[in-house]
Design a protein around this motif. Structure first.
Motif, PDB file in Angstrom:
ATOM      1  N   GLN A   1      56.972 -19.835  43.669  1.00 50.04           N
ATOM      2  CA  GLN A   1      55.855 -18.908  43.346  1.00 50.04           C
ATOM      3  C   GLN A   1      54.661 -19.814  43.735  1.00 50.04           C
ATOM      4  O   GLN A   1      53.706 -18.789  44.307  1.00 50.04           O
TER       5      GLN A   1
ATOM      6  N   SER B 166      58.994 -12.251  45.902  1.00 54.43           N
ATOM      7  CA  SER B 166      58.983 -11.287  44.598  1.00 54.43           C
ATOM      8  C   SER B 166      60.280 -10.882  44.350  1.00 54.43           C
ATOM      9  O   SER B 166      60.571 -10.796  42.982  1.00 54.43           O
TER      10      SER B 166
ATOM     11  N   ASN C  44      61.803 -12.155  40.540  1.00 54.58           N
ATOM     12  CA  ASN C  44      61.887 -10.744  39.828  1.00 54.58           C
ATOM     13  C   ASN C  44      63.544 -10.315  39.418  1.00 54.58           C
ATOM     14  O   ASN C  44      63.355  -8.981  38.700  1.00 54.58           O
TER      15      ASN C  44
END
Length: 484
Positions: A418, A480, A484
């Motif tokens: 991240q 992403s 997620n």
């Protein structure tokens, strides 16, 4: 030296070596001319220790000068290096390459093997030869610099393809024993430098950009800069193309980015570089420092702890022991950067292209990335590793597989993934960087000439830059989706 031309009815050939001028009349045969020229050239090279280093200054040539990164590795400039090598020495370099890789421009299947995957033969068991040459930069001369071709599969492939835009290694005091005038000669504080030919990279940006990203993420990494290279090997300066100058790890990277540069530096190459069980082989943990010390206990301990049964029976103890010999925080951050930006030609796919340094300040092996021209793309063969390392054989690549299987290390890796996507490799920063660098190097890239370029046409360059911009957006989406 000017080439001698045949079939002249009446000619005078002047060949100048220092102050010596030879004159031939029409009665001289080609054989006579060749013999005298060869004798004079041999005499020149035998006596070439008789010179004065008139351009030598403390700032530019002395070992006492601090490395001048602003001068040598300027980000927003394309600088020029000229390399001058006598015709005889250049021919010796080409002859050596022929002995290593076969006839120039033809696939020989000669010495060497595959590109360095598990179980495959590595190519750099024998490096090309060094010869003395002169390096000119910004109106100054560096004397009797060690010059050789460098590379692994990229060198072999370029040679076999008939492309003379080959990578070079420069060692500024390689021949100091032969020429006392250059004792401890440096190039603005640098002893060694690599000139990378941007093989398999039509944008010519990947090597520079990737090493910048590693460093911007807080990792130890070489500096890099863009240079045009001209080589004069007897016929005047020839444009060899746009290169990337890269700082050598075993030179100033250790000096400048660690508090102590006296530790063991390894450049693993071969099966042992995978750290798989049963692969331990001291000869494949190639030492770049402390070569005369027969002590490999640090890499031996890493291999032993990595495969210890406590990995599954007592993970806390396993992590404690592993953290004591390997800087796992650095490795996990490196792994996050390398996997986010995608770089297939290194650990996880290939058993080479990284360094390990036993940092005396921590007594831990520290991972240092190297050779990034294949980064910033999905990659060849099996391609780059996915962010979750699906499909990876953990036992073949245990430094990745075993750490990722550990919940604590996986969480640390995910945090760095991240951070990389938000920071050093965020879309807007990278696309701005690509725009700036592409505008900077484009005139030099598209002016490369046939036989000295990997471009098929000038549009190849812009197409490759467009792919880089698309790639960074795609990687943001991939991060992403993964997190997620």
């Amino acid at each position: 030296m000017k080439r001698l031309k045949r079939n002249l009815n009446l000619f005078i050939v002047a060949v100048t070596f220092g102050a010596t001028i030879l004159t031939f009349n029409a009665c001289a045969s080609d054989e006579d001319i060749a013999t005298v020229v060869a004798e004079e050239e041999a005499a020149e090279e035998a006596d070439d220790s008789d010179f004065v280093a008139t351009d030598w200054t403390a700032e530019t040539h002395s070992k006492d000068a601090d490395p001048n990164f602003d001068e040598v590795f300027e980000d927003n400039a394309v600088k020029r290096l000229d390399i001058v090598i006598t015709e005889t020495r250049w021919q010796s370099m080409l002859d050596d390459m022929t002995s290593l890789y076969g006839t120039f421009g033809s696939v020989s299947g000669g010495p060497g093997g595959g590109p360095g995957g598990p179980g495959e033969t590595v190519l750099d068991e024998e490096n090309p030869i060094f010869v003395p040459g002169e390096v000119f930069y910004n109106g100054k001369e560096w004397y009797r610099v060690g010059v050789r071709f460098k590379g692994n599969s990229s060198l072999k492939t370029s040679w076999e393809s008939g492309i003379l835009k080959l990578s070079f290694k420069l060692d500024f005091d390689e021949f100091e024993d032969d020429y006392p005038q250059i004792d401890n000669q440096r190039f603005y504080g640098f002893k060694k430098l690599s000139l990378k030919n941007n093989f398999n990279d039509k944008s010519m940006l990947r090597e520079k950009v990737a090493t910048d990203v590693f460093r911007n993420a807080g990792l130890v990494s070489s500096h890099a800069a863009f240079y045009t290279v001209y080589v004069d090997h007897g016929n005047g300066p020839e444009y060899f193309g746009l290169y990337t100058l890269v700082e050598e790890v075993d030179d100033t990277v250790l000096d400048e980015q660690f508090l102590d540069d006296n530790g063991n530096l390894y450049k693993p190459d071969g099966d042992a570089a995978s750290f798989a069980a049963g692969t331990y082989n001291e000869s494949e943990y190639v030492k770049k420092t402390n070569e005369d010390e027969d002590d490999f206990s640090d890499v031996e301990s890493l291999l032993s702890i990595l495969h210890d049964d406590t990995r599954t029976t007592d993970p806390v103890a396993w992590r404690t022991n592993l953290d004591a010999v390997l800087d796992t925080d650095v490795f996990l951050k490196y792994l996050a950067v390398n996997t986010v930006i995608q770089n297939w030609d290194t650990y996880g796919r290939m058993t080479h292209n990284y360094f390990l340094y036993n940092n005396p300040d921590t007594s831990k092996l520290t991972w240092i990335p190297w050779d990034n021209n294949e980064a910033l793309e999905n990659g060849n063969m099996e391609g780059s590793l996915p962010l979750d390392f699906s499909g990876l054989n953990a036992s073949e690549w245990p430094l990745i597989g075993y750490l990722y299987q550990d919940s604590v290390y996986k969480s640390q890796y995910d945090t760095y993934v991240q951070e990389v996507a938000d920071g050093a490799f965020n879309v807007s920063t990278m696309q701005s960087t690509y725009s700036t660098y592409a505008s900077l190097v484009q005139p030099y890239a598209i002016s490369e000439i046939e036989g000295y370029t990997f471009l098929n046409n000038s549009s190849d360059f812009q197409s490759a830059v467009n792919e880089l911009n698309t790639h960074v957006s795609a990687r943001a989406s991939a991060v992403s989706d993964y997190l997620n």
